[in-house]
Scaffold this motif. Structure first.
Motif, mmCIF file in Angstrom:
data_model
loop_
_atom_site.group_PDB
_atom_site.id
_atom_site.type_symbol
_atom_site.label_atom_id
_atom_site.label_comp_id
_atom_site.label_asym_id
_atom_site.label_seq_id
_atom_site.Cartn_x
_atom_site.Cartn_y
_atom_site.Cartn_z
ATOM 1 N N VAL A 159 -68.840 -0.902 32.214
ATOM 2 C CA VAL A 159 -68.727 -2.060 33.096
ATOM 3 C C VAL A 159 -69.749 -1.965 34.226
ATOM 4 O O VAL A 159 -70.451 -2.943 34.528
ATOM 5 C CB VAL A 159 -67.291 -2.198 33.649
ATOM 6 N N LEU A 160 -69.858 -0.799 34.852
ATOM 7 C CA LEU A 160 -70.826 -0.643 35.940
ATOM 8 C C LEU A 160 -72.249 -0.927 35.473
ATOM 9 O O LEU A 160 -73.008 -1.612 36.164
ATOM 10 C CB LEU A 160 -70.758 0.769 36.527
ATOM 11 N N ARG A 161 -72.601 -0.414 34.318
ATOM 12 C CA ARG A 161 -73.964 -0.622 33.813
ATOM 13 C C ARG A 161 -74.234 -2.092 33.527
ATOM 14 O O ARG A 161 -75.341 -2.576 33.743
ATOM 15 C CB ARG A 161 -74.208 0.239 32.580
ATOM 16 N N ARG A 162 -73.229 -2.822 33.041
ATOM 17 C CA ARG A 162 -73.417 -4.261 32.810
ATOM 18 C C ARG A 162 -73.595 -4.987 34.135
ATOM 19 O O ARG A 162 -74.423 -5.880 34.256
ATOM 20 C CB ARG A 162 -72.229 -4.876 32.073
ATOM 21 N N LEU A 163 -72.812 -4.602 35.143
ATOM 22 C CA LEU A 163 -72.893 -5.258 36.451
ATOM 23 C C LEU A 163 -74.171 -4.896 37.197
ATOM 24 O O LEU A 163 -74.565 -5.607 38.123
ATOM 25 C CB LEU A 163 -71.673 -4.911 37.298
ATOM 26 N N ALA A 164 -74.826 -3.818 36.800
ATOM 27 C CA ALA A 164 -76.088 -3.446 37.444
ATOM 28 C C ALA A 164 -77.153 -4.506 37.178
ATOM 29 O O ALA A 164 -78.065 -4.687 37.974
ATOM 30 C CB ALA A 164 -76.559 -2.081 36.951
ATOM 31 N N ARG A 185 -73.767 0.949 43.151
ATOM 32 C CA ARG A 185 -75.185 1.110 42.807
ATOM 33 C C ARG A 185 -75.570 2.590 42.825
ATOM 34 O O ARG A 185 -76.378 3.036 41.998
ATOM 35 C CB ARG A 185 -76.063 0.299 43.750
ATOM 36 N N ASP A 186 -74.993 3.359 43.752
ATOM 37 C CA ASP A 186 -75.267 4.804 43.798
ATOM 38 C C ASP A 186 -74.769 5.494 42.533
ATOM 39 O O ASP A 186 -75.439 6.375 41.991
ATOM 40 C CB ASP A 186 -74.618 5.441 45.026
ATOM 41 N N ALA A 212 -76.941 7.469 39.713
ATOM 42 C CA ALA A 212 -76.630 8.828 39.256
ATOM 43 C C ALA A 212 -76.521 8.874 37.734
ATOM 44 O O ALA A 212 -77.021 9.804 37.090
ATOM 45 C CB ALA A 212 -75.333 9.314 39.902
ATOM 46 N N ILE A 213 -75.898 7.854 37.156
ATOM 47 C CA ILE A 213 -75.774 7.771 35.699
ATOM 48 C C ILE A 213 -77.159 7.654 35.061
ATOM 49 O O ILE A 213 -77.470 8.336 34.081
ATOM 50 C CB ILE A 213 -74.905 6.559 35.306
ATOM 51 N N ASP A 214 -77.985 6.800 35.632
ATOM 52 C CA ASP A 214 -79.338 6.612 35.095
ATOM 53 C C ASP A 214 -80.177 7.882 35.230
ATOM 54 O O ASP A 214 -81.156 8.050 34.503
ATOM 55 C CB ASP A 214 -80.035 5.445 35.780
ATOM 56 N N GLY A 215 -79.795 8.771 36.149
ATOM 57 C CA GLY A 215 -80.513 10.014 36.341
ATOM 58 C C GLY A 215 -80.154 11.109 35.352
ATOM 59 O O GLY A 215 -80.798 12.162 35.323
ATOM 60 N N VAL A 216 -79.138 10.879 34.533
ATOM 61 C CA VAL A 216 -78.740 11.873 33.533
ATOM 62 C C VAL A 216 -79.788 11.887 32.432
ATOM 63 O O VAL A 216 -80.140 10.846 31.878
ATOM 64 C CB VAL A 216 -77.346 11.551 32.950
ATOM 65 N N GLU A 217 -80.292 13.070 32.139
ATOM 66 C CA GLU A 217 -81.313 13.202 31.100
ATOM 67 C C GLU A 217 -80.776 12.747 29.753
ATOM 68 O O GLU A 217 -79.617 12.975 29.422
ATOM 69 C CB GLU A 217 -81.788 14.648 30.995
ATOM 70 N N ASP A 218 -81.626 12.093 29.011
ATOM 71 C CA ASP A 218 -81.258 11.565 27.694
ATOM 72 C C ASP A 218 -82.423 11.786 26.734
ATOM 73 O O ASP A 218 -83.076 10.836 26.301
ATOM 74 C CB ASP A 218 -80.915 10.076 27.825
ATOM 75 N N PRO A 219 -82.698 13.058 26.416
ATOM 76 C CA PRO A 219 -83.851 13.347 25.554
ATOM 77 C C PRO A 219 -83.610 12.880 24.118
ATOM 78 O O PRO A 219 -82.466 12.752 23.677
ATOM 79 C CB PRO A 219 -83.960 14.868 25.618
ATOM 80 N N ALA A 220 -84.704 12.636 23.422
ATOM 81 C CA ALA A 220 -84.618 12.257 22.012
ATOM 82 C C ALA A 220 -83.981 13.398 21.228
ATOM 83 O O ALA A 220 -84.232 14.571 21.511
ATOM 84 C CB ALA A 220 -86.009 11.959 21.475
ATOM 85 N N PRO A 221 -83.157 13.084 20.245
ATOM 86 C CA PRO A 221 -82.549 14.136 19.422
ATOM 87 C C PRO A 221 -83.594 14.820 18.539
ATOM 88 O O PRO A 221 -84.695 14.303 18.329
ATOM 89 C CB PRO A 221 -81.522 13.376 18.586
ATOM 90 N N ALA A 222 -83.219 15.961 18.025
ATOM 91 C CA ALA A 222 -84.119 16.749 17.177
ATOM 92 C C ALA A 222 -84.604 15.966 15.957
ATOM 93 O O ALA A 222 -85.699 16.226 15.454
ATOM 94 C CB ALA A 222 -83.425 18.038 16.735
ATOM 95 N N LEU A 239 -71.574 -5.174 42.135
ATOM 96 C CA LEU A 239 -71.568 -3.786 42.586
ATOM 97 C C LEU A 239 -71.629 -3.714 44.105
ATOM 98 O O LEU A 239 -72.300 -4.522 44.745
ATOM 99 C CB LEU A 239 -72.781 -3.039 42.023
ATOM 100 N N THR A 240 -70.961 -2.718 44.649
ATOM 101 C CA THR A 240 -71.124 -2.377 46.055
ATOM 102 C C THR A 240 -72.275 -1.372 46.149
ATOM 103 O O THR A 240 -72.813 -0.930 45.129
ATOM 104 C CB THR A 240 -69.843 -1.731 46.613
#
Length: 139
Positions: free
Chosen positions: A42-47, A101-102, A106-116, A96-97
């Motif tokens: 929900v937060l990501r959609r509201l972003a 947004r913070d 933080a969620i967007d800052g989580v690393e999401d590397p390509a899988p092997a 969002l408040t």
């Protein structure tokens, strides 16, 4: 094989690659935010933009009661706010408040590397895949 059947096969294969390789990222996002994944969706959609409850439900692929529960929880946590919709005073718009947004940042800052599995692709394959996905995203 028909074009539609081929498209369906490609879609299922693409979804399988994503679903089979997303668990680590999902756990990291839940850990970083302290929120259930339904709230993160929900937060990501509201972003992207403020939405009505109905729009939240549709974009987060939830039924209306589940979306209301999620929005209520996020509102209690101070991450979203409901305000009268200036275009239709009979309904509310959820946005969002600053704290929300913070959390999204933080969620967007989580690393999401390509899988092997991507190691099987060379640079030309990766560029072709990127271009195809951009073409799909444009629709």
């Amino acid at each position: 094989m028909s074009d539609d059947a081929l498209a369906d096969d490609v879609w299922r294969a693409m979804a399988a690659v994503v679903f089979d390789n997303r668990d680590t990222w999902k756990r990291d996002v839940i850990e970083r935010s302290g929120l259930p994944f339904s709230r993160i969706r929900v937060l990501r959609r509201l972003a992207g933009r403020p939405m009505t409850a109905k729009e939240v439900a549709e974009s987060a692929t939830m039924d209306a009661p589940a979306a209301t529960v999620a929005v209520n929880d996020l509102e209690e946590r101070g991450l979203v706010v409901r305000e009268v919709n200036p275009a239709n005073r009979r309904c509310k718009v959820i946005s969002l408040t600053d704290a929300g947004r913070d959390v999204v940042a933080a969620i967007d800052g989580v690393e999401d590397p390509a899988p092997a599995a991507f190691d099987a692709l060379d640079v030309a394959d990766l560029r072709a895949l990127r271009d195809l996905l951009a073409k799909l995203g444009a629709h």
